[in-house]
Scaffold this motif. Structure first.
Motif, short mmCIF file in Angstrom:
data_model
loop_
_atom_site.label_atom_id
_atom_site.label_comp_id
_atom_site.label_asym_id
_atom_site.label_seq_id
_atom_site.Cartn_x
_atom_site.Cartn_y
_atom_site.Cartn_z
N ILE A 223 23.15 -32.65 -18.25
CA ILE A 223 22.84 -32.05 -19.54
C ILE A 223 21.32 -32.12 -19.77
O ILE A 223 20.73 -33.19 -19.77
N LEU A 224 20.73 -30.95 -19.96
CA LEU A 224 19.28 -30.87 -20.16
C LEU A 224 18.90 -30.79 -21.64
O LEU A 224 17.75 -31.03 -21.99
N GLY A 225 19.86 -30.43 -22.50
CA GLY A 225 19.58 -30.31 -23.92
C GLY A 225 18.88 -29.01 -24.25
O GLY A 225 18.85 -28.05 -23.47
N MET A 226 18.27 -28.96 -25.43
CA MET A 226 17.59 -27.75 -25.88
C MET A 226 16.32 -27.52 -25.07
O MET A 226 15.54 -28.44 -24.85
N GLN A 227 16.14 -26.26 -24.62
CA GLN A 227 15.00 -25.87 -23.80
C GLN A 227 14.30 -24.68 -24.46
O GLN A 227 14.96 -23.69 -24.81
N CYS B 18 17.26 -22.21 -25.60
CA CYS B 18 18.64 -22.26 -25.12
C CYS B 18 19.04 -23.71 -24.91
O CYS B 18 18.20 -24.62 -24.80
N PHE B 19 20.34 -23.93 -24.86
CA PHE B 19 20.89 -25.23 -24.48
C PHE B 19 21.18 -25.16 -23.00
O PHE B 19 21.85 -24.22 -22.54
N GLY B 20 20.66 -26.09 -22.24
CA GLY B 20 20.72 -25.98 -20.79
C GLY B 20 21.47 -27.12 -20.11
O GLY B 20 21.59 -28.22 -20.65
N ALA B 21 22.00 -26.82 -18.92
CA ALA B 21 22.64 -27.82 -18.07
C ALA B 21 22.37 -27.43 -16.62
O ALA B 21 22.29 -26.23 -16.30
N ARG B 22 22.23 -28.41 -15.78
CA ARG B 22 22.06 -28.17 -14.34
C ARG B 22 23.37 -28.52 -13.65
O ARG B 22 23.86 -29.64 -13.77
N ALA B 23 23.95 -27.55 -12.95
CA ALA B 23 25.23 -27.76 -12.29
C ALA B 23 25.00 -28.19 -10.85
O ALA B 23 24.35 -27.47 -10.08
N ARG B 24 25.52 -29.37 -10.51
CA ARG B 24 25.49 -29.79 -9.10
C ARG B 24 26.69 -29.20 -8.38
O ARG B 24 26.58 -28.67 -7.28
N LEU B 25 27.86 -29.29 -9.00
CA LEU B 25 29.07 -28.64 -8.52
C LEU B 25 29.74 -27.99 -9.72
O LEU B 25 29.71 -28.52 -10.83
N LEU B 26 30.36 -26.83 -9.49
CA LEU B 26 30.95 -26.09 -10.60
C LEU B 26 32.21 -25.38 -10.11
O LEU B 26 32.14 -24.54 -9.22
N LEU C 280 19.60 -38.29 -29.35
CA LEU C 280 20.70 -38.41 -28.38
C LEU C 280 22.05 -38.12 -29.04
O LEU C 280 22.94 -37.55 -28.41
N GLU C 281 22.19 -38.52 -30.29
CA GLU C 281 23.41 -38.18 -31.01
C GLU C 281 23.59 -36.67 -31.08
O GLU C 281 24.69 -36.14 -30.87
N GLN C 282 22.47 -35.96 -31.33
CA GLN C 282 22.52 -34.50 -31.41
C GLN C 282 22.91 -33.91 -30.06
O GLN C 282 23.66 -32.93 -30.00
N VAL C 283 22.42 -34.48 -28.96
CA VAL C 283 22.78 -33.99 -27.63
C VAL C 283 24.28 -34.14 -27.39
O VAL C 283 24.92 -33.25 -26.80
N VAL C 284 24.86 -35.24 -27.84
CA VAL C 284 26.31 -35.44 -27.68
C VAL C 284 27.07 -34.36 -28.44
O VAL C 284 28.00 -33.73 -27.91
N TYR D 37 22.78 -21.80 -18.95
CA TYR D 37 22.08 -21.75 -20.23
C TYR D 37 22.90 -20.98 -21.26
O TYR D 37 23.65 -20.06 -20.95
N LEU D 38 22.74 -21.39 -22.52
CA LEU D 38 23.40 -20.78 -23.66
C LEU D 38 22.35 -20.57 -24.73
O LEU D 38 21.74 -21.53 -25.20
N THR D 39 22.13 -19.33 -25.12
CA THR D 39 21.07 -19.00 -26.07
C THR D 39 21.33 -19.65 -27.43
O THR D 39 22.46 -19.65 -27.94
N ASP D 40 20.28 -20.21 -28.02
CA ASP D 40 20.32 -20.76 -29.37
C ASP D 40 19.87 -19.67 -30.33
O ASP D 40 18.69 -19.36 -30.44
N HIS D 41 20.83 -19.05 -31.03
CA HIS D 41 20.50 -17.93 -31.90
C HIS D 41 19.81 -18.35 -33.19
O HIS D 41 19.32 -17.49 -33.92
N SER D 42 19.76 -19.63 -33.47
CA SER D 42 19.09 -20.07 -34.69
C SER D 42 17.58 -20.01 -34.56
O SER D 42 16.87 -20.05 -35.56
N SER D 43 17.07 -19.91 -33.33
CA SER D 43 15.62 -19.89 -33.15
C SER D 43 15.19 -18.92 -32.05
O SER D 43 14.24 -19.18 -31.33
N SER D 44 15.93 -17.83 -31.91
CA SER D 44 15.61 -16.87 -30.86
C SER D 44 15.21 -15.53 -31.47
O SER D 44 15.67 -15.16 -32.55
#
Length: 391
Positions: free
Chosen positions: A16-20, A36-44, A368-372, A65-72
């Motif tokens: 989990i990379l969090g907001m980018q 965007c909210f990002g994640a790096r996939a090792r296996l998927l 970190l709470e927000q990331v969860v 990645y998933l676009t954050d429409h609140s700030s795009s």
């Protein structure tokens, strides 16, 4: 495909990379225009990526990645077409007539994906579907394409490898049958559809074959073949591939996913012509016929829900432009009390040996709470609970 892994009993593994914050919007070119909210996939697993793209996610190599429409700056709507119901439009028929006139096609339309080549009197078109893998021939076509089309003079071999050849998707070869093996040599997963004209590589379509769809990732072509309209023709071939997969591999494969439809970007609105098309509602996670969406988009150009039961005015604030005040699939406000409690029980790995519950991360800091919360809301609790998560 880079790793050549098969799904077996292996779990999806996500860092989990969090907001980018993106440095520059690739569509309207606004500096710091989107996040965007990002994640790096090792296996998927293919089934897990299907669940993600049905929540608005996309991938670039191993980056999800998933676009954050609140700030795009731009509104991104996932778009798909019902491949089994698609019919050729006049412009597409005209293109096929042009190809036949140039003796690239026989008398049939772009036809069976099982037929890897069509031989005509003077010229020959060969289309091969093969697992995504690097080759120098592909890289040289990609480099020429980036220079001519995107004015990118620094397209490196390593960048090409990570962007379009290495895939975190694990091959899923659970389908049976000779036709299935002939179409998909290694089952569901990432593939290159290669187009050869007179023995020369003209274009490569990068696709993911998933449990219910073919998802288009990227197309690049040799600029010397630009007059062939390879973008349109490759889409027709990929729609034809969906039909073949539906017939020979799985009746669940019905859709052609084309990435994002961006109403404010002229070069991305062409995707709406592949009918019947649907857009994904990021509030309800339902696919809505595009004709029902366009009027709502005109009313709320930055972002909106298409559900008539929900007033867009309730979730959109007005400033210099309409902007969503909370991003549905990323904001913790979409989680009810039970889902919040379940999110706190998610396990996150820190390094190879140490794991910690989401509730413990939340005690360390508000960030970190927000990331969860964001992990649970964006992935969906079923996937977040079964995947191996790390931070």
């Amino acid at each position: 495909m880079g790793r050549g892994r098969h799904a077996g009993a292996e779990q999806t593994q996500l860092q989990i990379l969090g907001m980018q914050r993106r440095s520059r919007c690739g569509y309207c070119h606004t500096p710091n225009g989107s996040s965007c909210f990002g994640a790096r996939a090792r296996l998927l697993r293919c089934s897990d990526y299907q669940a993600l793209i049905d929540r608005g996610w996309r991938r670039s190599g191993s980056l999800l990645y998933l676009t954050d429409h609140s700030s795009s700056c731009c509104a991104y709507y996932s778009i798909r077409t019902h491949a089994l119901s698609h019919t050729l439009q006049q412009s597409e028929k005209k293109l096929l007539r042009k190809w036949r006139r140039w003796e690239l096609l026989g008398d049939s339309a772009p036809g069976s994906a099982l037929d890897s080549s069509v031989v005509t009197a003077g010229r020959r078109l060969v289309v091969r579907l093969e697992p995504a893998a690097y080759s120098e021939e592909k890289y040289l076509v990609f480099e020429r394409y980036q220079r001519a089309v995107h004015n990118d003079m620094d397209a490196s071999r390593s960048g090409f490898q990570s962007f379009l050849c290495s895939s975190p998707l694990m091959f899923d070869d659970t389908t049976d049958g000779a036709a299935s093996g002939r179409l998909l040599s290694r089952g569901l997963g990432s593939y290159h559809q290669c187009y050869y004209v007179d023995g020369r590589l003209a274009a490569v379509g990068v696709i993911d074959v998933l449990p219910t769809c073919v998802s288009s990732v990227y197309l690049f072509y040799d600029p010397e073949f630009s007059d062939l309209s390879l973008g349109t023709y490759s889409s027709l071939r990929e729609i034809a591939l969906v039909r073949e997969l539906n017939r020979y591999v799985s009746p669940d494969i019905k859709y052609y996913y084309m990435g994002y439809f961006i109403p404010s970007c002229p070069k991305m609105t062409y995707k709406a012509r592949w009918r019947p098309a649907e857009l994904l509602d990021l509030v309800t996670f339902e696919w809505i016929p595009i004709d029902q969406c366009l009027e709502r988009i005109r009313q709320h150009p930055a972002f909106c829900t298409f559900d008539p039961r929900i007033s867009s005015r309730n979730i959109v604030r007005n400033s210099r432009r309409d902007v969503l005040s909370w991003a549905p699939v990323i904001s913790s406000c979409t989680l009810n009390g039970g889902e919040r409690r379940a999110a706190m029980q998610l396990v996150f790995w820190i390094g190879p040996r140490n794991s910690v519950l989401g509730s413990n991360l939340a005690c360390i800091s508000k960030d970190l709470e927000q990331v969860v919360w964001q992990t649970a809301a964006s992935l969906g609790l079923p996937l977040a609970s079964r995947a191996i998560l790390s931070i």
